[in-house]
Design a protein around this motif. Structure first.
Motif, PDB file in Angstrom:
ATOM      1  N   ALA A   1       0.593  -1.182   0.041  1.00  0.00           N
ATOM      2  CA  ALA A   1       0.095  -0.025   0.118  1.00  0.00           C
ATOM      3  C   ALA A   1       0.955   1.234  -0.183  1.00  0.00           C
ATOM      4  O   ALA A   1       0.393   2.224  -0.642  1.00  0.00           O
ATOM      5  CB  ALA A   1      -0.692   0.088   1.310  1.00  0.00           C
ATOM      6  N   GLU A   2       2.023   1.169   0.760  1.00  0.00           N
ATOM      7  CA  GLU A   2       2.999   2.329   0.509  1.00  0.00           C
ATOM      8  C   GLU A   2       3.323   2.669  -0.549  1.00  0.00           C
ATOM      9  O   GLU A   2       3.341   3.787  -1.111  1.00  0.00           O
ATOM     10  CB  GLU A   2       4.018   2.243   1.673  1.00  0.00           C
ATOM     11  CG  GLU A   2       5.282   2.942   1.687  1.00  0.00           C
ATOM     12  CD  GLU A   2       4.973   4.315   2.297  1.00  0.00           C
ATOM     13  OE1 GLU A   2       5.532   5.466   1.957  1.00  0.00           O
ATOM     14  OE2 GLU A   2       3.858   4.409   3.214  1.00  0.00           O
ATOM     15  N   PHE A   3       3.717   1.596  -1.325  1.00  0.00           N
ATOM     16  CA  PHE A   3       4.254   1.768  -2.698  1.00  0.00           C
ATOM     17  C   PHE A   3       3.155   2.293  -3.794  1.00  0.00           C
ATOM     18  O   PHE A   3       3.573   3.047  -4.655  1.00  0.00           O
ATOM     19  CB  PHE A   3       5.059   0.875  -3.256  1.00  0.00           C
ATOM     20  CG  PHE A   3       6.500   0.504  -2.747  1.00  0.00           C
ATOM     21  CD1 PHE A   3       7.085   1.530  -2.435  1.00  0.00           C
ATOM     22  CD2 PHE A   3       6.693  -0.408  -1.823  1.00  0.00           C
ATOM     23  CE1 PHE A   3       8.568   1.561  -1.822  1.00  0.00           C
ATOM     24  CE2 PHE A   3       8.110  -0.711  -1.222  1.00  0.00           C
ATOM     25  CZ  PHE A   3       8.795   0.527  -1.073  1.00  0.00           C
ATOM     26  N   THR A   4       2.140   1.798  -3.564  1.00  0.00           N
ATOM     27  CA  THR A   4       1.073   1.988  -4.586  1.00  0.00           C
ATOM     28  C   THR A   4      -0.121   2.991  -4.193  1.00  0.00           C
ATOM     29  O   THR A   4      -0.825   3.545  -4.931  1.00  0.00           O
ATOM     30  CB  THR A   4       0.206   0.605  -4.653  1.00  0.00           C
ATOM     31  OG1 THR A   4      -0.376   0.248  -3.646  1.00  0.00           O
ATOM     32  CG2 THR A   4       0.850  -0.310  -5.419  1.00  0.00           C
ATOM     33  N   GLY A   5      -0.300   3.451  -2.756  1.00  0.00           N
ATOM     34  CA  GLY A   5      -1.088   4.535  -2.458  1.00  0.00           C
ATOM     35  C   GLY A   5      -2.770   3.915  -2.253  1.00  0.00           C
ATOM     36  O   GLY A   5      -3.355   4.879  -2.340  1.00  0.00           O
ATOM     37  N   THR A   6      -2.568   2.837  -2.482  1.00  0.00           N
ATOM     38  CA  THR A   6      -4.186   2.239  -2.425  1.00  0.00           C
ATOM     39  C   THR A   6      -4.218   0.889  -1.390  1.00  0.00           C
ATOM     40  O   THR A   6      -3.693   0.014  -1.473  1.00  0.00           O
ATOM     41  CB  THR A   6      -4.649   1.946  -3.893  1.00  0.00           C
ATOM     42  OG1 THR A   6      -6.002   1.103  -3.520  1.00  0.00           O
ATOM     43  CG2 THR A   6      -3.719   1.006  -4.400  1.00  0.00           C
ATOM     44  N   SER A   7      -5.018   1.314  -0.239  1.00  0.00           N
ATOM     45  CA  SER A   7      -5.188   0.076   0.572  1.00  0.00           C
ATOM     46  C   SER A   7      -5.931  -0.939  -0.147  1.00  0.00           C
ATOM     47  O   SER A   7      -5.902  -2.047   0.007  1.00  0.00           O
ATOM     48  CB  SER A   7      -5.921   0.719   2.036  1.00  0.00           C
ATOM     49  OG  SER A   7      -7.147   1.362   1.329  1.00  0.00           O
ATOM     50  N   PHE A   8      -6.897  -0.760  -1.013  1.00  0.00           N
ATOM     51  CA  PHE A   8      -8.004  -1.586  -1.591  1.00  0.00           C
ATOM     52  C   PHE A   8      -7.213  -2.598  -2.611  1.00  0.00           C
ATOM     53  O   PHE A   8      -7.039  -3.748  -2.373  1.00  0.00           O
ATOM     54  CB  PHE A   8      -8.849  -0.815  -2.449  1.00  0.00           C
ATOM     55  CG  PHE A   8     -10.108  -0.473  -1.698  1.00  0.00           C
ATOM     56  CD1 PHE A   8     -10.015   0.028  -0.440  1.00  0.00           C
ATOM     57  CD2 PHE A   8     -11.308  -0.052  -2.342  1.00  0.00           C
ATOM     58  CE1 PHE A   8     -11.130   0.098   0.422  1.00  0.00           C
ATOM     59  CE2 PHE A   8     -12.535   0.532  -1.566  1.00  0.00           C
ATOM     60  CZ  PHE A   8     -12.186   0.563  -0.339  1.00  0.00           C
TER      61      PHE A   8
ATOM     62  N   SER B   1       1.386   6.780   2.511  1.00  0.00           N
ATOM     63  CA  SER B   1       1.914   6.955   1.181  1.00  0.00           C
ATOM     64  C   SER B   1       1.894   8.191   0.352  1.00  0.00           C
ATOM     65  O   SER B   1       0.640   8.742   0.457  1.00  0.00           O
ATOM     66  CB  SER B   1       1.226   5.858   0.165  1.00  0.00           C
ATOM     67  OG  SER B   1       1.708   6.046  -1.163  1.00  0.00           O
ATOM     68  N   PRO B   2       2.501   8.957  -0.292  1.00  0.00           N
ATOM     69  CA  PRO B   2       2.534  10.115  -0.839  1.00  0.00           C
ATOM     70  C   PRO B   2       1.837  10.138  -2.061  1.00  0.00           C
ATOM     71  O   PRO B   2       1.379  11.113  -2.673  1.00  0.00           O
ATOM     72  CB  PRO B   2       3.985  10.539  -1.081  1.00  0.00           C
ATOM     73  CG  PRO B   2       4.494   9.312  -1.336  1.00  0.00           C
ATOM     74  CD  PRO B   2       4.181   8.153  -0.175  1.00  0.00           C
ATOM     75  N   LEU B   3       1.501   8.837  -2.491  1.00  0.00           N
ATOM     76  CA  LEU B   3       0.687   8.385  -3.553  1.00  0.00           C
ATOM     77  C   LEU B   3      -0.956   8.233  -3.254  1.00  0.00           C
ATOM     78  O   LEU B   3      -1.925   8.350  -4.047  1.00  0.00           O
ATOM     79  CB  LEU B   3       0.938   7.384  -4.336  1.00  0.00           C
ATOM     80  CG  LEU B   3       2.343   7.087  -4.734  1.00  0.00           C
ATOM     81  CD1 LEU B   3       2.626   6.025  -5.565  1.00  0.00           C
ATOM     82  CD2 LEU B   3       2.741   8.642  -5.998  1.00  0.00           C
ATOM     83  N   SER B   4      -1.119   8.386  -2.028  1.00  0.00           N
ATOM     84  CA  SER B   4      -2.623   8.022  -1.459  1.00  0.00           C
ATOM     85  C   SER B   4      -3.590   9.031  -1.718  1.00  0.00           C
ATOM     86  O   SER B   4      -3.133  10.295  -1.423  1.00  0.00           O
ATOM     87  CB  SER B   4      -2.620   7.652   0.122  1.00  0.00           C
ATOM     88  OG  SER B   4      -3.753   7.540   0.372  1.00  0.00           O
TER      89      SER B   4
END
Length: 478
Positions: free
Chosen positions: A126-133, A172-175
């Motif tokens: 999730a940190e690298f993708t910015g999505t918990s889902f 995550s900065p992408l979240s």
């Protein structure tokens, strides 16, 4: 003149009316769900009650509709992510990515470290993708598959998966929620993330220790080898298991290195995963498109394996999307009534005497909004920020503390709202009930550190951005 007349006719909700309306809406949701009424219908009934509240307050439907459409529009990126996650799971099943993750997971992962590893891997994903889902539907799904071969309670593993996924999403900065909280609070993104470290990292350490202990206690260090062998044999019989097939999962992590938006990154991963499925599993394009739309389906003859593999597809997310949409409508109507503003300013704000109470009340209010709007993270973050920003300014506390508090409650509480969208997503994706919520320890621990920071001054900055804990500076009372 007609517009002015309508504005004058509108009633402002009194504190008693706001509290009463809030209690009624929550009570209806809880009662209906406990009576086993479908969650979507429960939320729909709550939305009708919210509309009735707006009618009593003489709020025009045009005004109500304008607000709810704005709230629904804010949720569209999440709608699209849910759709793409459904596609990705179907393609990963057909292409052998998830089966390969499960196969090598059973061969390499010891039950002793499965629970903490589920937390760490889902956090990284999730940190690298910015999505918990996305983290839940990919890495989480694989971890749950491995857990089924052990004596560890699956809800415990799902609890670790959820905690890891929302930890990574939060940091995550992408979240979208990370950018939203920093944006509405007007705090630079990395200042916001740095502020969250004071509450999130200690909570993660405590949660990791608890997950490690629980994993050891429940697993006893044993794995059902016969069950694992049966699953592995079934997977190799129906799929070409190869370490290369794990690359699409790695790609989900790599796209973040290039700081791609979550939607674009997911889209690229869907395309690459489809190519891998056609090349390595020989799946035809038409069949693959059907898997993306309707999910992967197979009859292996092994009752233990089929439920693990028959997943994914946009169709599997349809119920979730409908509930999400209705929940967004309910949140929009409630926002339009103004009862949340009254509940905060005329009820909760009266209790604020110092920074500890300020942070505590902000947390509570954000929880209230999240539960009232069926886990509406966007609504809870925006509404809470608008309500409490003046209080933080008057008390001389930097807004990075406000933005952090929004995420400590608004973002993290989403998967523990029983009727919430995030909870429904976890349940539909991992095939579980709400029993995992009691194991979501990280989510319950973070607010404790939020309050501790406020009480001690550690991780608190004044309005100019100076660390209060280094100067021992006291804050002015409101």
């Amino acid at each position: 003149m007609e517009t002015e007349k309508k504005v004058k006719e509108r009633k402002a909700p009194s504190p008693a009316f706001a509290v009463g309306s809030f209690v009624v809406i929550i009570a209806v949701l809880v009662i209906l769900i406990n009576l086993n009424v479908d969650t979507t219908m429960s939320v729909f009934v709550a939305a009708i009650i919210a509309a009735a509240v707006a009618f009593i307050l003489r709020i025009s439907w045009a005004e109500t509709e304008k607000t709810l459409l704005r709230v629904v529009a804010d949720c569209i990126p999440t709608f699209l992510i849910v759709i793409m996650v459904g596609m990705l799971v179907g393609i990963w099943m057909a292409g052998g990515t998830v089966p390969s993750l499960m196969y090598y997971g059973m061969k390499l992962i010891s039950p002793k470290i499965l629970v903490p590893l589920a937390f760490v891997l889902c956090a990284l994903s999730a940190e690298f993708t910015g999505t918990s889902f996305g983290s839940v539907a990919t890495m989480g799904l694989a971890m749950v598959g491995v857990a089924s071969t052990t004596s560890i309670p699956v809800p415990l593993v799902i609890g670790a998966v959820v905690c890891g996924a929302w930890f990574g999403d939060k940091m995550s900065p992408l979240s979208d929620t990370t950018n939203l909280a920093s944006g509405v609070s007007r705090v630079p993104l990395y200042e916001h993330i740095n502020s969250m470290m004071y509450t999130t990292i200690p909570a993660a350490v405590v949660a990791l220790v608890l997950f490690t202990i629980a994993g050891l206690v429940y697993s006893g260090g044993e794995m059902d080898s016969s069950k694992a062998d049966l699953i592995c044999a079934t997977l190799t019989q129906h799929f070409k298991i190869n370490p290369i097939l794990i690359l699409p999962a790695v790609l989900v992590l790599l796209v973040s290195v290039f700081k791609l938006p979550a939607l674009l990154g997911m889209g690229i991963t869907v395309v690459v995963s489809a190519v891998f499925a056609m090349v390595f599993q020989g799946v035809g394009l038409v069949e693959l498109m059907n898997c993306a739309a309707n999910g992967f389906s197979i009859e292996t003859g092994v009752a233990l394996v089929d439920p693990m593999l028959n997943r994914g597809g946009i169709s599997s997310m349809t119920g979730l999307l409908v509930t999400f949409m209705i929940a967004s409508v309910m949140g929009g109507i409630i926002t339009a009534t103004g009862i949340l503003d009254v509940l905060a300013k005329d009820v909760l704000l009266k209790f604020i005497k110092n920074r500890t109470v300020l942070v505590t009340v902000t947390l509570i209010y954000c929880y209230i909004v999240n539960f009232l709007t069926a886990g509406g993270q966007t609504v809870s973050i925006i509404v809470t920020q608008q309500t409490f920003e003046d209080a933080f300014d008057r008390m001389g506390i930097h807004r990075r503390v406000l933005s952090r508090t929004l995420e400590d409650s608004g973002t993290l509480s989403a998967p523990i709202v029983p009727w919430g969208v995030a909870t429904l997503f976890v349940m539909s994706t991992l095939g579980c009930g709400t029993e995992y919520i009691k194991f979501a320890w990280f989510i319950f621990i973070v607010p404790i550190f939020s309050i501790l920071c406020a009480a001690t001054g550690i991780g608190i900055w004044d309005k100019e951005g100076n660390p209060m804990w280094k100067r021992g500076k006291k804050v002015a009372k409101v």
